[in-house]
Design a protein around this motif. Structure first.
Motif, short mmCIF file in Angstrom:
data_model
loop_
_atom_site.label_atom_id
_atom_site.label_comp_id
_atom_site.label_asym_id
_atom_site.label_seq_id
_atom_site.Cartn_x
_atom_site.Cartn_y
_atom_site.Cartn_z
N ASN A 154 -2.43 2.02 10.82
CA ASN A 154 -2.21 0.56 10.55
C ASN A 154 -3.79 0.35 10.06
O ASN A 154 -4.13 -0.68 9.27
CB ASN A 154 -2.26 -0.10 12.12
CG ASN A 154 -0.74 -0.19 12.31
OD1 ASN A 154 -0.02 0.01 11.57
ND2 ASN A 154 -0.24 -0.33 13.54
N LEU A 155 -4.67 0.79 10.59
CA LEU A 155 -6.11 0.54 10.50
C LEU A 155 -6.49 0.82 8.84
O LEU A 155 -7.07 0.01 8.55
CB LEU A 155 -7.19 1.24 11.38
CG LEU A 155 -8.58 1.14 11.39
CD1 LEU A 155 -8.96 -0.30 11.35
CD2 LEU A 155 -9.42 1.92 12.24
N PHE A 156 -6.10 1.73 8.59
CA PHE A 156 -6.58 2.35 7.14
C PHE A 156 -5.40 1.90 6.40
O PHE A 156 -5.57 2.45 4.97
CB PHE A 156 -6.69 3.83 7.29
CG PHE A 156 -8.02 4.18 7.74
CD1 PHE A 156 -9.42 4.14 7.37
CD2 PHE A 156 -8.31 4.75 9.23
CE1 PHE A 156 -10.48 4.41 7.64
CE2 PHE A 156 -9.05 4.63 9.92
CZ PHE A 156 -10.49 4.72 9.18
N ARG A 157 -4.51 1.17 6.53
CA ARG A 157 -3.38 0.63 5.54
C ARG A 157 -3.99 -0.18 4.56
O ARG A 157 -4.56 -1.11 4.76
CB ARG A 157 -2.34 -0.03 6.54
CG ARG A 157 -0.99 -0.48 5.66
CD ARG A 157 -0.16 -1.12 6.33
NE ARG A 157 1.01 -1.62 5.53
CZ ARG A 157 0.85 -2.79 5.14
NH1 ARG A 157 -0.03 -3.72 5.41
NH2 ARG A 157 1.82 -3.28 4.25
N ARG A 158 -3.83 0.25 3.39
CA ARG A 158 -4.04 -0.61 2.10
C ARG A 158 -3.15 -1.93 1.96
O ARG A 158 -1.79 -2.06 2.20
CB ARG A 158 -3.87 0.23 0.74
CG ARG A 158 -4.07 -0.60 -0.43
CD ARG A 158 -4.27 0.23 -1.70
NE ARG A 158 -4.60 -0.27 -2.88
CZ ARG A 158 -5.36 0.20 -3.88
NH1 ARG A 158 -5.28 1.42 -3.76
NH2 ARG A 158 -5.94 -0.52 -4.95
N PRO A 159 -4.20 -3.04 2.10
CA PRO A 159 -3.21 -4.37 2.03
C PRO A 159 -2.28 -4.44 0.67
O PRO A 159 -2.66 -3.80 -0.41
CB PRO A 159 -4.29 -5.18 1.68
CG PRO A 159 -5.60 -4.25 2.21
CD PRO A 159 -5.52 -3.07 1.74
N ALA A 160 -1.20 -4.80 0.77
CA ALA A 160 -0.22 -5.08 -0.16
C ALA A 160 -0.82 -5.83 -1.26
O ALA A 160 -1.40 -6.93 -1.19
CB ALA A 160 0.91 -6.08 0.36
N ARG A 161 -0.42 -5.51 -2.60
CA ARG A 161 -1.08 -6.25 -3.71
C ARG A 161 -2.50 -6.24 -3.80
O ARG A 161 -2.88 -7.37 -4.39
CB ARG A 161 -0.36 -7.46 -3.93
CG ARG A 161 1.19 -7.50 -4.24
CD ARG A 161 1.67 -8.66 -4.23
NE ARG A 161 1.77 -9.60 -3.31
CZ ARG A 161 2.46 -9.52 -2.00
NH1 ARG A 161 3.40 -8.86 -2.06
NH2 ARG A 161 2.43 -10.25 -0.95
N ALA A 162 -3.13 -5.57 -3.20
CA ALA A 162 -4.63 -5.31 -3.13
C ALA A 162 -5.18 -4.84 -4.43
O ALA A 162 -4.75 -4.05 -4.89
CB ALA A 162 -5.36 -4.72 -2.03
N ASN A 163 -6.26 -5.46 -5.07
CA ASN A 163 -7.01 -4.80 -6.28
C ASN A 163 -7.99 -3.90 -5.78
O ASN A 163 -8.07 -3.69 -4.51
CB ASN A 163 -7.45 -5.96 -7.30
CG ASN A 163 -8.49 -6.71 -6.50
OD1 ASN A 163 -9.06 -6.29 -5.57
ND2 ASN A 163 -8.45 -8.10 -6.89
N ALA A 164 -8.76 -3.34 -6.62
CA ALA A 164 -9.55 -2.14 -6.36
C ALA A 164 -10.86 -2.82 -5.51
O ALA A 164 -11.11 -1.96 -4.65
CB ALA A 164 -10.30 -1.65 -7.80
N ALA A 165 -11.09 -4.03 -5.89
CA ALA A 165 -12.16 -4.21 -5.07
C ALA A 165 -11.92 -4.70 -3.73
O ALA A 165 -12.82 -4.52 -2.60
CB ALA A 165 -12.78 -5.78 -5.75
N ASP A 166 -10.65 -5.42 -3.52
CA ASP A 166 -10.02 -5.78 -2.17
C ASP A 166 -9.89 -4.43 -1.22
O ASP A 166 -10.05 -4.51 -0.10
CB ASP A 166 -8.99 -6.57 -2.22
CG ASP A 166 -9.08 -7.81 -2.96
OD1 ASP A 166 -10.15 -8.53 -2.93
OD2 ASP A 166 -8.03 -8.61 -3.35
N HIS A 167 -9.42 -3.37 -1.92
CA HIS A 167 -9.04 -2.29 -1.31
C HIS A 167 -10.36 -1.56 -0.89
O HIS A 167 -10.51 -1.20 0.29
CB HIS A 167 -8.54 -1.28 -2.26
CG HIS A 167 -8.25 0.26 -1.69
ND1 HIS A 167 -7.67 0.38 -0.16
CD2 HIS A 167 -8.70 1.53 -2.15
CE1 HIS A 167 -7.64 1.65 -0.20
NE2 HIS A 167 -8.16 2.23 -1.07
N ARG A 168 -11.65 -1.75 -1.61
CA ARG A 168 -12.89 -0.80 -1.24
C ARG A 168 -13.27 -1.80 -0.04
O ARG A 168 -13.83 -1.16 0.96
CB ARG A 168 -13.75 -1.12 -2.26
CG ARG A 168 -13.61 -0.06 -3.32
CD ARG A 168 -14.77 0.23 -4.29
NE ARG A 168 -14.91 -1.10 -5.25
CZ ARG A 168 -14.37 -1.25 -6.48
NH1 ARG A 168 -13.47 -0.20 -6.84
NH2 ARG A 168 -14.60 -2.35 -6.98
#
Length: 235
Positions: A202-216
């Motif tokens: 849960n903690l390290f889950r990538r947000p849905a539809r996240a771009n590269a900047a949001d993921h970082r």
């Protein structure tokens, strides 16, 4: 100035950063204990796989509990599903609940797949979440309907296999870990491991539809939280 060692790691030969890193590797990725041992050895850290196992047992659940307390308020739509797991030659059922964002709310391993087992899951969920959902989505298993009428009759219930893909997909990481670990050795081991594994995921889950900047940004925040829950920020 020398940093203060957190009391949580008192009497441990290795630094807190090493222990935290080993526990993170084991619960975050589909790695066996021996794989974690080799990854540490590649960095010049000589530790046995049995030591990694003891670290996971000692620190894993407390880290998971802290992550759970920091988790945002769950969504108001719960997806529930159950999957069969063979343990020591016996069939068990892993019941899991996720919200509409894919966050795992809780899991419960049971030997039965009936209304009583579904009631146990709902009671545990209500106790942990503190609030009932607006709607509950399940497959066609009649036990869910019976449990809902008993535990939370005011909640809307939708039963449709196609609507429950989110819960069904949440079982995939468990299947991968099951293969790596050559199946779980006992029901208790599976419950302990998965209760930690899902919270770390849960903690390290990538947000849905996240771009590269949001993921970082999300990843950096996750590592900050991990540093705090593992008490390595002050180690």
């Amino acid at each position: 100035m020398k940093k203060t060692r957190h009391p949580r790691y008192a009497r441990h030969r290795f630094p807190a950063e090493v222990i935290s890193y080993a526990v993170w590797l084991y619960f975050r990725f589909p790695l066996s204990l021996r794989m974690v041992e080799e990854m540490l050895a590649a960095r010049g850290i000589l530790v046995s796989h049995e030591t990694v196992r003891q670290w996971a047992l000692k620190f894993g659940q407390s880290f998971a509990n802290r992550i759970r307390r920091r988790r945002p308020t769950p969504g108001d739509k719960w997806h529930l599903d159950e999957v069969a797991i063979n343990i020591a030659g016996r069939k068990h059922w892993l019941w899991r609940a996720v919200d509409q964002h894919g966050i795992v709310l809780d899991i419960l391993l049971q030997s039965r797949r009936n209304a009583k087992a579904a009631e146990r899951l709902l009671r545990k969920l209500l106790k942990k979440q503190g609030v009932a959902p607006r709607v509950m989505i399940t497959d066609k298993l009649a036990s869910y309907g019976a449990a809902r009428r008993e535990i939370m009759p005011g909640v809307k219930h939708r039963q449709h296999k196609g609507l429950n893909n989110r819960a069904e997909n949440s079982h995939q990481p468990t299947r991968r870990r099951e293969r790596i670990m050559k199946r779980f050795k006992s029901a208790g081991q599976a419950q302990r491991f998965l209760s930690v594994h899902d919270q770390v995921a849960n903690l390290f889950r990538r947000p849905a539809r996240a771009n590269a900047a949001d993921h970082r940004t999300s990843l950096a925040q996750a590592f900050r939280v991990w540093s705090e829950v593992s008490n390595t920020a002050c180690a």
